[in-house]
Design an enzyme around this catalytic site. Sequence first.
Site, mmCIF file in Angstrom:
data_model
loop_
_atom_site.group_PDB
_atom_site.id
_atom_site.type_symbol
_atom_site.label_atom_id
_atom_site.label_comp_id
_atom_site.label_asym_id
_atom_site.label_seq_id
_atom_site.Cartn_x
_atom_site.Cartn_y
_atom_site.Cartn_z
ATOM 1 N N ASP A 63 0.830 -1.216 0.000
ATOM 2 C CA ASP A 63 0.000 0.000 0.000
ATOM 3 C C ASP A 63 0.862 1.263 0.000
ATOM 4 O O ASP A 63 0.362 2.357 -0.255
ATOM 5 C CB ASP A 63 -0.959 0.008 1.203
ATOM 6 C CG ASP A 63 -0.255 -0.039 2.558
ATOM 7 O OD1 ASP A 63 0.991 -0.158 2.602
ATOM 8 O OD2 ASP A 63 -0.961 0.040 3.585
ATOM 9 N N GLU A 64 2.164 1.110 0.292
ATOM 10 C CA GLU A 64 3.031 2.305 0.391
ATOM 11 C C GLU A 64 3.185 3.024 -0.943
ATOM 12 O O GLU A 64 3.609 4.178 -0.979
ATOM 13 C CB GLU A 64 4.405 1.921 0.954
ATOM 14 C CG GLU A 64 4.294 1.334 2.337
ATOM 15 C CD GLU A 64 5.591 1.311 3.124
ATOM 16 O OE1 GLU A 64 6.535 2.008 2.742
ATOM 17 O OE2 GLU A 64 5.639 0.590 4.126
ATOM 18 N N TYR B 60 12.122 2.668 -0.932
ATOM 19 C CA TYR B 60 11.443 1.363 -0.971
ATOM 20 C C TYR B 60 10.140 1.468 -1.770
ATOM 21 O O TYR B 60 9.919 0.706 -2.720
ATOM 22 C CB TYR B 60 11.143 0.856 0.452
ATOM 23 C CG TYR B 60 10.120 -0.259 0.490
ATOM 24 C CD1 TYR B 60 10.415 -1.526 -0.002
ATOM 25 C CD2 TYR B 60 8.834 -0.038 1.003
ATOM 26 C CE1 TYR B 60 9.460 -2.548 0.011
ATOM 27 C CE2 TYR B 60 7.878 -1.053 1.019
ATOM 28 C CZ TYR B 60 8.195 -2.300 0.520
ATOM 29 O OH TYR B 60 7.248 -3.299 0.528
ATOM 30 N N LYS C 290 8.931 -0.199 -5.375
ATOM 31 C CA LYS C 290 7.766 -1.087 -5.528
ATOM 32 C C LYS C 290 6.782 -0.485 -6.543
ATOM 33 O O LYS C 290 6.173 -1.207 -7.337
ATOM 34 C CB LYS C 290 7.066 -1.311 -4.184
ATOM 35 C CG LYS C 290 7.847 -2.132 -3.170
ATOM 36 C CD LYS C 290 8.105 -3.574 -3.587
ATOM 37 C CE LYS C 290 6.883 -4.455 -3.536
ATOM 38 N NZ LYS C 290 7.224 -5.885 -3.775
HETATM 39 P P1 NAD Z 1 11.152 -10.234 3.617
HETATM 40 O O1 NAD Z 1 12.199 -9.181 3.598
HETATM 41 O O2 NAD Z 1 10.833 -10.919 4.896
HETATM 42 O O3 NAD Z 1 11.528 -11.382 2.576
HETATM 43 C C1 NAD Z 1 12.031 -11.099 1.307
HETATM 44 C C2 NAD Z 1 12.563 -12.399 0.697
HETATM 45 O O4 NAD Z 1 13.039 -12.111 -0.627
HETATM 46 C C3 NAD Z 1 13.739 -13.014 1.470
HETATM 47 O O5 NAD Z 1 13.564 -14.402 1.609
HETATM 48 C C4 NAD Z 1 14.946 -12.694 0.616
HETATM 49 O O6 NAD Z 1 15.977 -13.648 0.718
HETATM 50 C C5 NAD Z 1 14.323 -12.703 -0.782
HETATM 51 N N1 NAD Z 1 15.108 -11.896 -1.727
HETATM 52 C C6 NAD Z 1 15.551 -10.622 -1.565
HETATM 53 N N2 NAD Z 1 16.262 -10.237 -2.626
HETATM 54 C C7 NAD Z 1 16.253 -11.287 -3.498
HETATM 55 C C8 NAD Z 1 16.821 -11.496 -4.786
HETATM 56 N N3 NAD Z 1 17.556 -10.549 -5.395
HETATM 57 N N4 NAD Z 1 16.596 -12.680 -5.402
HETATM 58 C C9 NAD Z 1 15.871 -13.651 -4.794
HETATM 59 N N5 NAD Z 1 15.344 -13.519 -3.561
HETATM 60 C C10 NAD Z 1 15.524 -12.343 -2.926
HETATM 61 O O7 NAD Z 1 9.866 -9.546 2.988
HETATM 62 P P2 NAD Z 1 8.319 -9.725 3.348
HETATM 63 O O8 NAD Z 1 7.984 -8.806 4.431
HETATM 64 O O9 NAD Z 1 7.998 -11.166 3.442
HETATM 65 O O10 NAD Z 1 7.673 -9.137 2.005
HETATM 66 C C11 NAD Z 1 7.454 -9.973 0.874
HETATM 67 C C12 NAD Z 1 6.834 -9.146 -0.233
HETATM 68 O O11 NAD Z 1 5.618 -8.579 0.206
HETATM 69 C C13 NAD Z 1 7.708 -7.978 -0.684
HETATM 70 O O12 NAD Z 1 7.603 -7.873 -2.082
HETATM 71 C C14 NAD Z 1 7.095 -6.768 0.012
HETATM 72 O O13 NAD Z 1 7.296 -5.605 -0.755
HETATM 73 C C15 NAD Z 1 5.631 -7.170 0.040
HETATM 74 N N6 NAD Z 1 4.842 -6.596 1.153
HETATM 75 C C16 NAD Z 1 5.284 -6.710 2.445
HETATM 76 C C17 NAD Z 1 4.500 -6.209 3.486
HETATM 77 C C18 NAD Z 1 4.912 -6.330 4.923
HETATM 78 O O14 NAD Z 1 4.253 -5.783 5.801
HETATM 79 N N7 NAD Z 1 5.975 -7.042 5.253
HETATM 80 C C19 NAD Z 1 3.272 -5.590 3.195
HETATM 81 C C20 NAD Z 1 2.876 -5.483 1.855
HETATM 82 C C21 NAD Z 1 3.660 -6.005 0.847
HETATM 83 O O1 TDX Z 2 12.193 1.142 15.231
HETATM 84 C C1 TDX Z 2 11.143 1.519 14.693
HETATM 85 N N1 TDX Z 2 10.442 2.545 15.273
HETATM 86 C C2 TDX Z 2 9.280 3.045 14.760
HETATM 87 O O2 TDX Z 2 8.684 3.970 15.323
HETATM 88 C C3 TDX Z 2 10.619 0.946 13.481
HETATM 89 C C4 TDX Z 2 11.360 -0.169 12.796
HETATM 90 C C5 TDX Z 2 9.454 1.460 12.971
HETATM 91 N N2 TDX Z 2 8.806 2.489 13.570
HETATM 92 C C6 TDX Z 2 7.562 2.998 12.966
HETATM 93 C C7 TDX Z 2 7.685 3.385 11.507
HETATM 94 C C8 TDX Z 2 6.302 3.074 10.966
HETATM 95 O O3 TDX Z 2 5.453 4.189 11.180
HETATM 96 O O4 TDX Z 2 6.611 1.935 12.989
HETATM 97 C C9 TDX Z 2 5.818 1.908 11.804
HETATM 98 C C10 TDX Z 2 5.993 0.559 11.126
HETATM 99 O O5 TDX Z 2 7.334 0.495 10.653
HETATM 100 P P1 TDX Z 2 7.885 -0.772 9.831
HETATM 101 O O6 TDX Z 2 7.618 -2.011 10.619
HETATM 102 O O7 TDX Z 2 9.278 -0.466 9.431
HETATM 103 O O8 TDX Z 2 6.896 -0.822 8.593
HETATM 104 P P2 TDX Z 2 6.538 0.246 7.446
HETATM 105 O O9 TDX Z 2 7.614 1.240 7.277
HETATM 106 O O10 TDX Z 2 5.163 0.770 7.740
HETATM 107 O O11 TDX Z 2 6.524 -0.713 6.157
HETATM 108 C C11 TDX Z 2 5.954 -2.033 6.235
HETATM 109 O O12 TDX Z 2 4.683 -2.107 5.713
HETATM 110 C C12 TDX Z 2 4.540 -2.103 4.301
HETATM 111 C C13 TDX Z 2 6.865 -3.081 5.582
HETATM 112 O O13 TDX Z 2 8.175 -2.982 6.089
HETATM 113 C C14 TDX Z 2 6.859 -2.982 4.092
HETATM 114 O O14 TDX Z 2 7.624 -4.030 3.509
HETATM 115 C C15 TDX Z 2 5.450 -3.086 3.627
HETATM 116 O O15 TDX Z 2 5.388 -2.938 2.240
#
Ligand code: NAD
Ligand code: TDX
Length: 350
Positions: free
Chosen positions: A132-133, A156, A160
Amino acid sequence: MKKNILITGGAGFIGSHLVRLFVNKYPDYRIINLDKLTYAGNLTNLKDLENSPNYVFEKVDICDFSAVQTVFAKYSIDGIIHLAAESHVDRSIKDPFSFARTNILGTLSLLQAAKEAWQTFDGKLFYHVSTDEVYGSLGKEGFFTETTPYQPHSPYSASKASSDHFVRAFHDTYGLPTVISNCSNNYGPYQFPEKLIPLFINNIINNKPLPVYGKGENVRDWLYVVDHARAIDVIFHSGKIGETYNIGGFNEWKNIDLIRLMIKVTDILLGRPEGTSEKLITFVTDRAGHDLRYAIDSNKLKNELGWEPSLQFEEGIEKTVRWYLDNSEWLNSVTSGAYQEYYKNYYSKI
Ligand code: NAD
Ligand code: TDX
């Protein structure tokens, strides 16, 4: 096997839950997990699947086009669910190049390999898992819908957004069958302890400072990771080609309120007197370009495909804290070595 499904980033947080769901739910699909195993990827996240007959792992960098082509040649891939990415906003501020490389060029490499490998697009699907970012930041009111214009602020989210544009460009230019989902913040087991929730749980356990950016007034919409995996399953099987679906929990929390809830739950489960860890809250300099508020309208997904979150947040957060407490071995293994190095100077400064 009825289908060969390539899941990229399957050793990461969301990817590991998705791989588990697909391997267990679809025994007649072969699930190929393609992952480079960066600092965020960990095969212990999938230990329970090691001996599953319908699961294989390929250690490949998505930016390595010829290695990706080799995977396409080896398996007759029917569908791709692409999650591999650099995913942490703070790291993107320090090193934007690696985000552009993996998230933009890596996605392009997969798109091109799929286009070249697929003689016909019938029955094929390229599914991009996005965030959603890309929509930027909301004020106090309103929600992101699928038609909200893109306005990314961090390296980031810019990377995306760019990868989403490439996916749509391959659909519009070459007719590649694609679908995109944009999801809100996920939480749950196996999340790398750099993101807010697992970082703070780990710090509470270890009596370390809880660095709250700015005044803690930023708002995020939190979704339990298994509910995200369920949504991806529904969209992969029933979503309309060329469409976008927003995924969210209708579950907004101001950071500071969420942090206080985590402290309460974690202190109780650790057997500490209530409020013990409040003293760990440390207000620090705000994140550069910090988006104020995210909130997702996921009514399209609900009305068209019948998906809804299954878990209430209070239940989900307790389940999550319990998981990190019960899995100290996992937590210790991912927070050793490079992790210590990464945070070494940080904690001495706050
Ligand atoms: P994560 O960082 O936990 O995992 C990312 C994975 O991708 C890892 O296993 C890493 O080894 C692999 N990777 C990174 N670079 C690579 C490369 N060059 N080739 C092959 N593998 C590679 O991420 P996540 O939080 O599980 O997010 C997964 C997907 O979902 C991402 O595309 C992220 O943008 C999206 N997303 C995440 C969130 C969230 O809250 N975490 C929310 C919305 C969307
Ligand atoms: O140490 C911290 N202190 C703090 O106040 C960290 C790590 C985060 N924060 C705040 C920043 C954000 O407002 O907390 C909120 C959540 O932060 P993150 O966990 O880093 O998430 P965010 O930046 O919102 O992004 C996440 O959601 C969308 C994921 O990392 C992304 O991969 C996803 O796409």
